[in-house]
Design a protein around this motif. Structure first.
Motif, PDB file in Angstrom:
ATOM      1  N   LEU A 169      31.175  13.628 121.181  1.00 19.04           N
ATOM      2  CA  LEU A 169      30.162  12.853 121.900  1.00 19.04           C
ATOM      3  C   LEU A 169      29.108  13.774 122.494  1.00 19.04           C
ATOM      4  CD1 LEU A 169      32.221  10.181 123.899  1.00 19.04           C
ATOM      5  CD2 LEU A 169      30.534   9.743 122.117  1.00 19.04           C
ATOM      6  N   TRP A 170      29.551  14.883 123.087  1.00 17.48           N
ATOM      7  CA  TRP A 170      28.623  15.828 123.712  1.00 17.48           C
ATOM      8  C   TRP A 170      27.688  16.451 122.682  1.00 17.48           C
ATOM      9  CZ3 TRP A 170      27.323  20.934 123.351  1.00 17.48           C
ATOM     10  CH2 TRP A 170      26.517  21.426 124.378  1.00 17.48           C
ATOM     11  N   VAL A 171      28.225  16.859 121.510  1.00 18.84           N
ATOM     12  CA  VAL A 171      27.390  17.473 120.465  1.00 18.84           C
ATOM     13  C   VAL A 171      26.360  16.476 119.964  1.00 18.84           C
ATOM     14  CG1 VAL A 171      27.399  18.411 118.110  1.00 18.84           C
ATOM     15  CG2 VAL A 171      29.102  19.192 119.764  1.00 18.84           C
ATOM     16  N   GLU A 172      26.783  15.251 119.685  1.00 17.72           N
ATOM     17  CA  GLU A 172      25.838  14.229 119.221  1.00 17.72           C
ATOM     18  C   GLU A 172      24.758  13.983 120.265  1.00 17.72           C
ATOM     19  OE1 GLU A 172      27.440  10.625 117.437  1.00 17.72           O
ATOM     20  OE2 GLU A 172      29.302  11.707 117.062  1.00 17.72           O
ATOM     21  N   HIS A 173      25.159  13.945 121.516  1.00 17.17           N
ATOM     22  CA  HIS A 173      24.208  13.717 122.612  1.00 17.17           C
ATOM     23  C   HIS A 173      23.206  14.863 122.704  1.00 17.17           C
ATOM     24  CE1 HIS A 173      22.853  12.062 126.433  1.00 17.17           C
ATOM     25  NE2 HIS A 173      22.983  13.257 126.974  1.00 17.17           N
ATOM     26  N   SER A 210      14.368  10.991 124.128  1.00 13.59           N
ATOM     27  CA  SER A 210      14.356   9.566 124.506  1.00 13.59           C
ATOM     28  C   SER A 210      15.718   8.926 124.243  1.00 13.59           C
ATOM     29  CB  SER A 210      13.259   8.824 123.751  1.00 13.59           C
ATOM     30  OG  SER A 210      13.491   8.894 122.358  1.00 13.59           O
ATOM     31  N   VAL A 211      16.354   9.317 123.146  1.00  7.45           N
ATOM     32  CA  VAL A 211      17.680   8.783 122.830  1.00  7.45           C
ATOM     33  C   VAL A 211      18.716   9.370 123.789  1.00  7.45           C
ATOM     34  CG1 VAL A 211      19.500   8.700 121.072  1.00  7.45           C
ATOM     35  CG2 VAL A 211      17.120   8.297 120.424  1.00  7.45           C
ATOM     36  N   ARG A 212      18.593  10.672 124.106  1.00  9.86           N
ATOM     37  CA  ARG A 212      19.522  11.298 125.054  1.00  9.86           C
ATOM     38  C   ARG A 212      19.480  10.592 126.403  1.00  9.86           C
ATOM     39  NH1 ARG A 212      17.538  16.417 123.507  1.00  9.86           N
ATOM     40  NH2 ARG A 212      16.516  16.619 125.529  1.00  9.86           N
ATOM     41  N   ASP A 213      18.276  10.279 126.874  1.00  9.78           N
ATOM     42  CA  ASP A 213      18.143   9.587 128.159  1.00  9.78           C
ATOM     43  C   ASP A 213      18.841   8.234 128.111  1.00  9.78           C
ATOM     44  OD1 ASP A 213      16.691  11.740 129.072  1.00  9.78           O
ATOM     45  OD2 ASP A 213      14.742  10.739 128.909  1.00  9.78           O
ATOM     46  N   MET A 214      18.632   7.516 127.012  1.00 11.28           N
ATOM     47  CA  MET A 214      19.255   6.195 126.874  1.00 11.28           C
ATOM     48  C   MET A 214      20.763   6.353 126.756  1.00 11.28           C
ATOM     49  SD  MET A 214      18.200   3.042 126.759  1.00 11.28           S
ATOM     50  CE  MET A 214      19.584   2.391 127.643  1.00 11.28           C
ATOM     51  N   GLU A 215      21.225   7.357 126.025  1.00 14.14           N
ATOM     52  CA  GLU A 215      22.668   7.578 125.882  1.00 14.14           C
ATOM     53  C   GLU A 215      23.301   7.946 127.221  1.00 14.14           C
ATOM     54  OE1 GLU A 215      23.172   8.824 121.207  1.00 14.14           O
ATOM     55  OE2 GLU A 215      23.487  10.362 122.725  1.00 14.14           O
ATOM     56  N   SER A 216      22.596   8.702 128.049  1.00 14.27           N
ATOM     57  CA  SER A 216      23.117   9.036 129.380  1.00 14.27           C
ATOM     58  C   SER A 216      23.335   7.767 130.186  1.00 14.27           C
ATOM     59  CB  SER A 216      22.156   9.962 130.119  1.00 14.27           C
ATOM     60  OG  SER A 216      22.116  11.217 129.501  1.00 14.27           O
ATOM     61  N   ARG A 231      18.066  -2.748 125.549  1.00 15.58           N
ATOM     62  CA  ARG A 231      17.150  -1.606 125.692  1.00 15.58           C
ATOM     63  C   ARG A 231      17.582  -0.438 124.809  1.00 15.58           C
ATOM     64  NH1 ARG A 231      16.724   0.822 130.542  1.00 15.58           N
ATOM     65  NH2 ARG A 231      18.658  -0.015 131.344  1.00 15.58           N
ATOM     66  N   ALA A 232      18.890  -0.219 124.701  1.00 15.08           N
ATOM     67  CA  ALA A 232      19.389   0.863 123.858  1.00 15.08           C
ATOM     68  C   ALA A 232      19.058   0.601 122.390  1.00 15.08           C
ATOM     69  CB  ALA A 232      20.896   1.022 124.042  1.00 15.08           C
ATOM     70  N   LEU A 233      19.260  -0.621 121.947  1.00 14.02           N
ATOM     71  CA  LEU A 233      18.927  -0.965 120.563  1.00 14.02           C
ATOM     72  C   LEU A 233      17.435  -0.791 120.311  1.00 14.02           C
ATOM     73  CD1 LEU A 233      21.187  -4.123 120.218  1.00 14.02           C
ATOM     74  CD2 LEU A 233      21.475  -1.957 118.965  1.00 14.02           C
ATOM     75  N   THR A 234      16.619  -1.211 121.259  1.00 11.66           N
ATOM     76  CA  THR A 234      15.169  -1.076 121.154  1.00 11.66           C
ATOM     77  C   THR A 234      14.757   0.396 121.113  1.00 11.66           C
ATOM     78  OG1 THR A 234      14.858  -3.167 122.311  1.00 11.66           O
ATOM     79  CG2 THR A 234      12.965  -1.698 122.228  1.00 11.66           C
ATOM     80  N   ALA A 235      15.487   1.247 121.833  1.00 11.78           N
ATOM     81  CA  ALA A 235      15.190   2.683 121.863  1.00 11.78           C
ATOM     82  C   ALA A 235      15.631   3.393 120.590  1.00 11.78           C
ATOM     83  CB  ALA A 235      15.858   3.335 123.069  1.00 11.78           C
ATOM     84  N   GLY A 236      16.381   2.687 119.739  1.00 19.29           N
ATOM     85  CA  GLY A 236      16.799   3.284 118.475  1.00 19.29           C
ATOM     86  C   GLY A 236      18.228   3.788 118.446  1.00 19.29           C
ATOM     87  N   VAL A 237      19.020   3.456 119.459  1.00 19.65           N
ATOM     88  CA  VAL A 237      20.430   3.848 119.455  1.00 19.65           C
ATOM     89  C   VAL A 237      21.184   2.828 118.601  1.00 19.65           C
ATOM     90  CG1 VAL A 237      22.470   4.327 120.859  1.00 19.65           C
ATOM     91  CG2 VAL A 237      20.194   4.814 121.779  1.00 19.65           C
TER      92      VAL A 237
END
Length: 93
Positions: free
Chosen positions: A31-35, A41-47, A65-71
Motif C-alpha cells: 500500500l505504501w509503495v503504491e501510494h 493529486s491521487v496521493r492526497d485523495m488516497e491519504s 470524490r475519489a472516483l472523480t479524482a481517478g482512484v
C-alpha cells in the motif's frame, strides 16, 4: 546506479535493460509503495481514503470524490476496507 521500487503492475516504469528483482512486500508495505508512486493529486485523495478507516461519516461523498479524482474502485476498497459492492452502488447512484 539507482534503485527504483515500483508497485506490482507498474513494470512499464522500469527500463527494459534494467535488472528486475521482485521484492516480497507485506500488504501494508505494498500500500505504501503504491501510494508513494501515485501522482500527488491521487496521493492526497488516497491519504483521505486511508484516514476513512477512522470514521464512517459521509463515506459516499468521499468515494464519489475519489472516483472523480481517478482512484479506481478496487483501490478505494483496498484503502478503505469498504465492500466493493458498496463502491459500485455509489457509482450507480
Amino acid at each position: 546506479m539507482g534503485v527504483r521500487v515500483v508497485p506490482a503492475g507498474a513494470e512499464v516504469l522500469v527500463a527494459e535493460e534494467a535488472q528486475r528483482l521482485p521484492i516480497p512486500l507485506s500488504e501494508e508495505e505494498a500500500l505504501w509503495v503504491e501510494h508513494a508512486c501515485a501522482p500527488r493529486s491521487v496521493r492526497d485523495m488516497e491519504s483521505e481514503l486511508l484516514s476513512f478507516r477512522d470514521t464512517t461519516q459521509d463515506w459516499q461523498s468521499l468515494v464519489h470524490r475519489a472516483l472523480t479524482a481517478g482512484v479506481p474502485a478496487p483501490r478505494i476498497a483496498q484503502l478503505t476496507g469498504l465492500d466493493p459492492l458498496d463502491i459500485v452502488q455509489v457509482v450507480g447512484d
